[in-house]
Design a protein around this motif. Structure first.
Motif, PDB file in Angstrom:
ATOM      1  N   ALA A  24      12.706   3.696  15.961  1.00  0.00           N
ATOM      2  CA  ALA A  24      11.647   2.698  15.774  1.00  0.00           C
ATOM      3  C   ALA A  24      10.332   3.420  15.531  1.00  0.00           C
ATOM      4  O   ALA A  24      10.125   4.540  15.995  1.00  0.00           O
ATOM      5  N   ASN A  25       9.456   2.768  14.795  1.00  0.00           N
ATOM      6  CA  ASN A  25       8.148   3.342  14.487  1.00  0.00           C
ATOM      7  C   ASN A  25       7.067   2.705  15.338  1.00  0.00           C
ATOM      8  O   ASN A  25       7.175   1.542  15.728  1.00  0.00           O
ATOM      9  N   THR A  26       6.021   3.469  15.587  1.00  0.00           N
ATOM     10  CA  THR A  26       4.809   2.948  16.214  1.00  0.00           C
ATOM     11  C   THR A  26       3.732   2.947  15.147  1.00  0.00           C
ATOM     12  O   THR A  26       3.442   3.985  14.550  1.00  0.00           O
ATOM     13  N   ILE A  27       3.152   1.784  14.895  1.00  0.00           N
ATOM     14  CA  ILE A  27       2.212   1.606  13.796  1.00  0.00           C
ATOM     15  C   ILE A  27       0.898   1.085  14.359  1.00  0.00           C
ATOM     16  O   ILE A  27       0.875   0.052  15.034  1.00  0.00           O
ATOM     17  N   VAL A  28      -0.189   1.793  14.076  1.00  0.00           N
ATOM     18  CA  VAL A  28      -1.515   1.331  14.486  1.00  0.00           C
ATOM     19  C   VAL A  28      -1.997   0.332  13.439  1.00  0.00           C
ATOM     20  O   VAL A  28      -2.108   0.659  12.251  1.00  0.00           O
ATOM     21  N   VAL A  29      -2.247  -0.886  13.870  1.00  0.00           N
ATOM     22  CA  VAL A  29      -2.696  -1.932  12.955  1.00  0.00           C
ATOM     23  C   VAL A  29      -4.046  -1.531  12.370  1.00  0.00           C
ATOM     24  O   VAL A  29      -4.987  -1.222  13.091  1.00  0.00           O
ATOM     25  N   GLY A  30      -4.109  -1.489  11.049  1.00  0.00           N
ATOM     26  CA  GLY A  30      -5.337  -1.086  10.358  1.00  0.00           C
ATOM     27  C   GLY A  30      -5.475   0.412  10.187  1.00  0.00           C
ATOM     28  O   GLY A  30      -6.461   0.874   9.623  1.00  0.00           O
ATOM     29  N   GLY A  31      -4.513   1.174  10.702  1.00  0.00           N
ATOM     30  CA  GLY A  31      -4.599   2.633  10.593  1.00  0.00           C
ATOM     31  C   GLY A  31      -5.849   3.151  11.275  1.00  0.00           C
ATOM     32  O   GLY A  31      -6.183   2.744  12.391  1.00  0.00           O
ATOM     33  N   SER A  32      -6.582   4.016  10.617  1.00  0.00           N
ATOM     34  CA  SER A  32      -7.792   4.605  11.207  1.00  0.00           C
ATOM     35  C   SER A  32      -8.919   3.587  11.376  1.00  0.00           C
ATOM     36  O   SER A  32      -9.860   3.817  12.125  1.00  0.00           O
ATOM     37  N   GLU A  33      -8.826   2.448  10.706  1.00  0.00           N
ATOM     38  CA  GLU A  33      -9.849   1.394  10.845  1.00  0.00           C
ATOM     39  C   GLU A  33      -9.689   0.615  12.139  1.00  0.00           C
ATOM     40  O   GLU A  33     -10.629  -0.005  12.614  1.00  0.00           O
ATOM     41  N   GLY A  34      -8.469   0.594  12.676  1.00  0.00           N
ATOM     42  CA  GLY A  34      -8.224  -0.194  13.882  1.00  0.00           C
ATOM     43  C   GLY A  34      -8.299  -1.684  13.591  1.00  0.00           C
ATOM     44  O   GLY A  34      -8.197  -2.126  12.451  1.00  0.00           O
ATOM     45  N   TRP A  35      -8.472  -2.456  14.632  1.00  0.00           N
ATOM     46  CA  TRP A  35      -8.542  -3.934  14.563  1.00  0.00           C
ATOM     47  C   TRP A  35     -10.000  -4.314  14.685  1.00  0.00           C
ATOM     48  O   TRP A  35     -10.563  -4.319  15.776  1.00  0.00           O
ATOM     49  N   ARG A  36     -10.642  -4.603  13.560  1.00  0.00           N
ATOM     50  CA  ARG A  36     -12.076  -4.895  13.557  1.00  0.00           C
ATOM     51  C   ARG A  36     -12.394  -5.896  12.463  1.00  0.00           C
ATOM     52  O   ARG A  36     -11.679  -6.002  11.458  1.00  0.00           O
ATOM     53  N   PHE A  37     -13.494  -6.581  12.621  1.00  0.00           N
ATOM     54  CA  PHE A  37     -13.932  -7.534  11.609  1.00  0.00           C
ATOM     55  C   PHE A  37     -14.388  -6.773  10.366  1.00  0.00           C
ATOM     56  O   PHE A  37     -14.980  -5.704  10.458  1.00  0.00           O
ATOM     57  N   GLY A  38     -14.106  -7.337   9.193  1.00  0.00           N
ATOM     58  CA  GLY A  38     -14.552  -6.733   7.950  1.00  0.00           C
ATOM     59  C   GLY A  38     -13.484  -5.930   7.225  1.00  0.00           C
ATOM     60  O   GLY A  38     -13.747  -5.325   6.198  1.00  0.00           O
ATOM     61  N   PHE A  39     -12.271  -5.907   7.756  1.00  0.00           N
ATOM     62  CA  PHE A  39     -11.166  -5.163   7.144  1.00  0.00           C
ATOM     63  C   PHE A  39     -10.086  -6.173   6.785  1.00  0.00           C
ATOM     64  O   PHE A  39      -9.803  -7.085   7.547  1.00  0.00           O
ATOM     65  N   ASN A  40      -9.457  -6.032   5.633  1.00  0.00           N
ATOM     66  CA  ASN A  40      -8.464  -6.995   5.174  1.00  0.00           C
ATOM     67  C   ASN A  40      -7.075  -6.600   5.682  1.00  0.00           C
ATOM     68  O   ASN A  40      -6.426  -5.713   5.133  1.00  0.00           O
ATOM     69  N   TYR A  41      -6.609  -7.278   6.729  1.00  0.00           N
ATOM     70  CA  TYR A  41      -5.328  -6.951   7.352  1.00  0.00           C
ATOM     71  C   TYR A  41      -4.140  -7.511   6.588  1.00  0.00           C
ATOM     72  O   TYR A  41      -3.034  -6.966   6.689  1.00  0.00           O
TER      73      TYR A  41
END
Length: 142
Positions: A24-41
């Motif tokens: 199984a993989n572990t995936i950081v949502v948004g990669g280096s951007e993380g979970w923040r306003f202003g990024f298109n998920y």
């Protein structure tokens, strides 16, 4: 002798395929951007799919401050709630402070749609179309 090599090859192939199935993989949502306003998920999810059953999604975000809006992580129950950003039947997975440090983790345990969104700023994070995405994890094959 050839039969022995065939059996050994089959056992090796079977063992390797079982390892692939259980990986199984572990995936950081948004990669280096993380979970923040202003990024298109939604775009991020499309670029980083497919997701697989038993993959872990990690939501990392900074805790609220005087200068930042606090995100949250909700699991919405269906496509209609996701599309309309209706949080009435949504399940709060992580509040504004749970994404700091190692982040909040959720395992995609079933083959079904998972609809994620932030209700931050009275739902604006979601209704702006940015802080939401869905994932349909697939069975892991060879």
């Amino acid at each position: 002798m050839a039969l022995s090599y065939s059996v050994q090859g089959f056992i090796l192939l079977l063992t390797a395929s079982l390892l692939v199935v259980s990986e199984a993989n572990t995936i950081v949502v948004g990669g280096s951007e993380g979970w923040r306003f202003g990024f298109n998920y939604t775009d991020w999810a499309l670029r980083n799919s497919p997701f697989y059953i038993n993959d872990t999604l990690v939501f990392k975000y900074v805790p609220p401050s005087d200068t930042s809006l606090a995100p949250s992580v909700y699991l919405l129950p269906d496509l209609w709630s996701y599309t309309t950003c209706d949080f009435r039947r949504a399940k709060l997975l992580a509040n504004a402070t749970q994404g700091s440090g190692d982040g909040f983790k959720i395992v995609l345990k079933q083959w079904r749609p998972y609809y994620f969104a932030s209700s931050g700023h009275n739902g604006f994070h979601c209704s702006a179309g940015l802080m939401k995405f869905f994932a349909v994890p697939l069975p892991r094959g060879n």
